[in-house]
Design an enzyme around this catalytic site. Structure first.
Site, PDB file in Angstrom:
ATOM      1  CG  ASP A  10      -1.867   1.202   1.205  1.00  0.00           C
ATOM      2  OD1 ASP A  10      -1.629   2.149   0.426  1.00  0.00           O
ATOM      3  OD2 ASP A  10      -2.845   1.201   1.968  1.00  0.00           O
TER       4      ASP A  10
ATOM      5  CG  ASN B  26       0.815   3.302 -13.604  1.00  0.00           C
ATOM      6  OD1 ASN B  26       0.297   3.988 -14.484  1.00  0.00           O
ATOM      7  ND2 ASN B  26       0.146   2.321 -12.998  1.00  0.00           N
TER       8      ASN B  26
ATOM      9  CE1 TYR C 258      -5.018  11.961 -10.705  1.00  0.00           C
ATOM     10  CE2 TYR C 258      -5.374  13.513 -12.495  1.00  0.00           C
ATOM     11  CZ  TYR C 258      -5.010  12.251 -12.061  1.00  0.00           C
ATOM     12  OH  TYR C 258      -4.634  11.290 -12.974  1.00  0.00           O
TER      13      TYR C 258
ATOM     14  CE  LYS D 274      -1.456  11.612 -11.654  1.00  0.00           C
ATOM     15  NZ  LYS D 274      -0.652  10.376 -11.684  1.00  0.00           N
TER      16      LYS D 274
HETATM   17  N1  LIG Z   1      -7.320   6.669 -16.518  1.00  0.00           N
HETATM   18  C1  LIG Z   1      -7.089   7.922 -16.864  1.00  0.00           C
HETATM   19  O1  LIG Z   1      -7.945   8.613 -17.474  1.00  0.00           O
HETATM   20  C2  LIG Z   1      -5.759   8.574 -16.574  1.00  0.00           C
HETATM   21  C3  LIG Z   1      -5.389   9.722 -17.289  1.00  0.00           C
HETATM   22  C4  LIG Z   1      -4.167  10.317 -17.028  1.00  0.00           C
HETATM   23  C5  LIG Z   1      -3.321   9.780 -16.076  1.00  0.00           C
HETATM   24  N2  LIG Z   1      -3.693   8.666 -15.389  1.00  0.00           N
HETATM   25  C6  LIG Z   1      -2.772   8.150 -14.378  1.00  0.00           C
HETATM   26  O2  LIG Z   1      -2.372   6.847 -14.742  1.00  0.00           O
HETATM   27  C7  LIG Z   1      -1.988   6.111 -13.585  1.00  0.00           C
HETATM   28  C8  LIG Z   1      -2.633   4.732 -13.633  1.00  0.00           C
HETATM   29  O3  LIG Z   1      -4.039   4.878 -13.554  1.00  0.00           O
HETATM   30  P1  LIG Z   1      -5.071   3.890 -14.268  1.00  0.00           P
HETATM   31  O4  LIG Z   1      -5.933   4.745 -15.104  1.00  0.00           O
HETATM   32  O5  LIG Z   1      -4.365   2.749 -14.877  1.00  0.00           O
HETATM   33  O6  LIG Z   1      -5.935   3.490 -12.987  1.00  0.00           O
HETATM   34  P2  LIG Z   1      -6.407   2.109 -12.380  1.00  0.00           P
HETATM   35  O7  LIG Z   1      -6.791   1.143 -13.434  1.00  0.00           O
HETATM   36  O8  LIG Z   1      -7.399   2.489 -11.346  1.00  0.00           O
HETATM   37  O9  LIG Z   1      -5.086   1.567 -11.662  1.00  0.00           O
HETATM   38  C9  LIG Z   1      -4.550   2.178 -10.526  1.00  0.00           C
HETATM   39  C10 LIG Z   1      -3.429   1.293  -9.991  1.00  0.00           C
HETATM   40  O10 LIG Z   1      -2.884   1.934  -8.828  1.00  0.00           O
HETATM   41  C11 LIG Z   1      -2.881   0.993  -7.755  1.00  0.00           C
HETATM   42  N3  LIG Z   1      -3.098   1.676  -6.491  1.00  0.00           N
HETATM   43  C12 LIG Z   1      -4.135   2.487  -6.144  1.00  0.00           C
HETATM   44  N4  LIG Z   1      -4.004   2.885  -4.873  1.00  0.00           N
HETATM   45  C13 LIG Z   1      -2.865   2.310  -4.396  1.00  0.00           C
HETATM   46  C14 LIG Z   1      -2.203   2.317  -3.152  1.00  0.00           C
HETATM   47  N5  LIG Z   1      -2.675   2.994  -2.106  1.00  0.00           N
HETATM   48  N6  LIG Z   1      -1.053   1.610  -3.023  1.00  0.00           N
HETATM   49  C15 LIG Z   1      -0.559   0.898  -4.063  1.00  0.00           C
HETATM   50  N7  LIG Z   1      -1.134   0.847  -5.271  1.00  0.00           N
HETATM   51  C16 LIG Z   1      -2.283   1.546  -5.430  1.00  0.00           C
HETATM   52  C17 LIG Z   1      -4.031   0.025  -8.063  1.00  0.00           C
HETATM   53  O11 LIG Z   1      -3.792  -1.235  -7.482  1.00  0.00           O
HETATM   54  P3  LIG Z   1      -4.557  -1.809  -6.190  1.00  0.00           P
HETATM   55  O12 LIG Z   1      -5.986  -1.357  -6.269  1.00  0.00           O
HETATM   56  O13 LIG Z   1      -4.356  -3.287  -6.293  1.00  0.00           O
HETATM   57  O14 LIG Z   1      -3.827  -1.205  -5.026  1.00  0.00           O
HETATM   58  C18 LIG Z   1      -3.928  -0.084  -9.587  1.00  0.00           C
HETATM   59  O15 LIG Z   1      -2.995  -1.062  -9.936  1.00  0.00           O
HETATM   60  C19 LIG Z   1      -2.413   6.971 -12.381  1.00  0.00           C
HETATM   61  O16 LIG Z   1      -1.295   7.628 -11.843  1.00  0.00           O
HETATM   62  C20 LIG Z   1      -3.361   7.989 -12.995  1.00  0.00           C
HETATM   63  O17 LIG Z   1      -3.394   9.176 -12.263  1.00  0.00           O
HETATM   64  C21 LIG Z   1      -4.885   8.031 -15.625  1.00  0.00           C
END
Ligand SMILES: NC(=O)c1ccc[n+]([C@@H]2O[C@H](COP(=O)([O-])OP(=O)(O)OC[C@H]3O[C@@H](n4cnc5c(N)ncnc54)[C@H](OP(=O)(O)O)[C@@H]3O)[C@@H](O)[C@H]2O)c1
Length: 237
Positions: free
Chosen positions: A62, A90, A155, A159
């Site tokens: 975590d 990430n 947020y 970022k």
């Molecule tokens: N989706 C979008 O539109 C978007 C756009 C721009 C940037 N991003 C960025 O891309 C990155 C990945 O996001 P995603 O879209 O792939 O989201 P996602 O599918 O929700 O994945 C988030 C990941 O972060 C992990 N996570 C969350 N809280 C955590 C914690 N407290 N400790 C350890 N791991 C944690 C989750 O794993 P567990 O739940 O197993 O802990 C999961 O593997 C993020 O930094 C996000 O801000 C996303």
């Protein structure tokens, strides 16, 4: 960089962008350490990787909790023989609310995962990579790391901060052959964007982000891209 027989740590690799990137790296022959809070899911993913003949380890953590980034880094090195070629920061959490509603506890919780942990992991990684004579740190920022709007202050601050971290890492690592770069995507079709009014098929796909990172990793040692924005077709950003 040739990715075969390299080592990588990808945070947030139980889902979305991180999982897709871990798949791409493992397919290219990199030994990948995956991590997330969901232990059972991590084990399922590792089984799938193993069936494909990909080299991978899983370390549940975590990363919003104090001391976990340090433990994760130490355990990663114990699995990779002390070497780390690629760190991908990430893991992240989305937050939306007006500034007036943001408590100190909420601020700390979002910043802890989205910014503090990347700082700690990057500090440990760059120290090692400088000694190794090379490596790459990838930070997954966002278009919200370039521009903020109503409700995105917390947020966006995390970022924007990730881009600041990236710029300093790049300057500090360059003389030692250590690269750092940030990727700034718009809406990506992952669970994080599930509540968006935009249909998933109109969003950037996680695979697109993974491909951009992989392309960057394949550039010559002398070349680095800065602040890569990945936009949805037709979107303003
Ligand atoms: N989706 C979008 O539109 C978007 C756009 C721009 C940037 N991003 C960025 O891309 C990155 C990945 O996001 P995603 O879209 O792939 O989201 P996602 O599918 O929700 O994945 C988030 C990941 O972060 C992990 N996570 C969350 N809280 C955590 C914690 N407290 N400790 C350890 N791991 C944690 C989750 O794993 P567990 O739940 O197993 O802990 C999961 O593997 C993020 O930094 C996000 O801000 C996303």
């Amino acid at each position: 960089m040739t990715l075969n027989r390299k080592t990588a740590l990808v945070t947030g690799s139980t889902s979305g962008i991180g999982l897709e990137l871990a798949r791409h790296l493992a397919r290219a022959g990199t030994r990948v350490v995956l991590t997330g809070r969901r232990k059972d899911l991590l084990e399922d993913i590792l089984r799938d990787f193993s069936l494909k003949g990909w080299e991978a380890d899983g370390i549940p953590a975590d990363l919003a909790t104090s001391g976990e980034a340090e433990r994760l880094f130490r355990e990663t090195l114990s699995r990779t023989g002390g070497r780390l070629d690629i760190l991908v920061n990430n893991a992240g959490v989305w937050h939306q609310s007006p500034v007036e509603d943001i408590s100190r506890a909420t601020f700390r919780s979002v910043m802890s995962l989205n910014l503090e942990t990347p700082f700690i992991l990057s500090g440990m990684a760059i120290k090692l990579m400088k000694r190794q004579g090379g490596g790459t740190i990838v930070n997954i920022s966002s278009v919200a790391g370039i521009e903020a709007w109503a409700g995105s202050a917390l947020y966006s601050a995390s970022k924007f901060g990730l881009r600041a971290l990236t710029q300093s890492l790049l300057a500090e690592g360059a003389p030692f052959g250590v690269k750092s770069f940030a990727i700034c995507p718009g809406y990506v079709a992952t669970p994080m964007a599930a509540d968006s009014p935009i249909p998933p098929e109109e969003m950037i796909q996680p695979e697109d982000v993974a491909r951009v990172v992989m392309a960057h990793l394949s550039l010559s040692g002398a070349t680095v891209l800065k602040d890569i924005v990945i936009s949805r077709l037709g979107a303003e950003q």
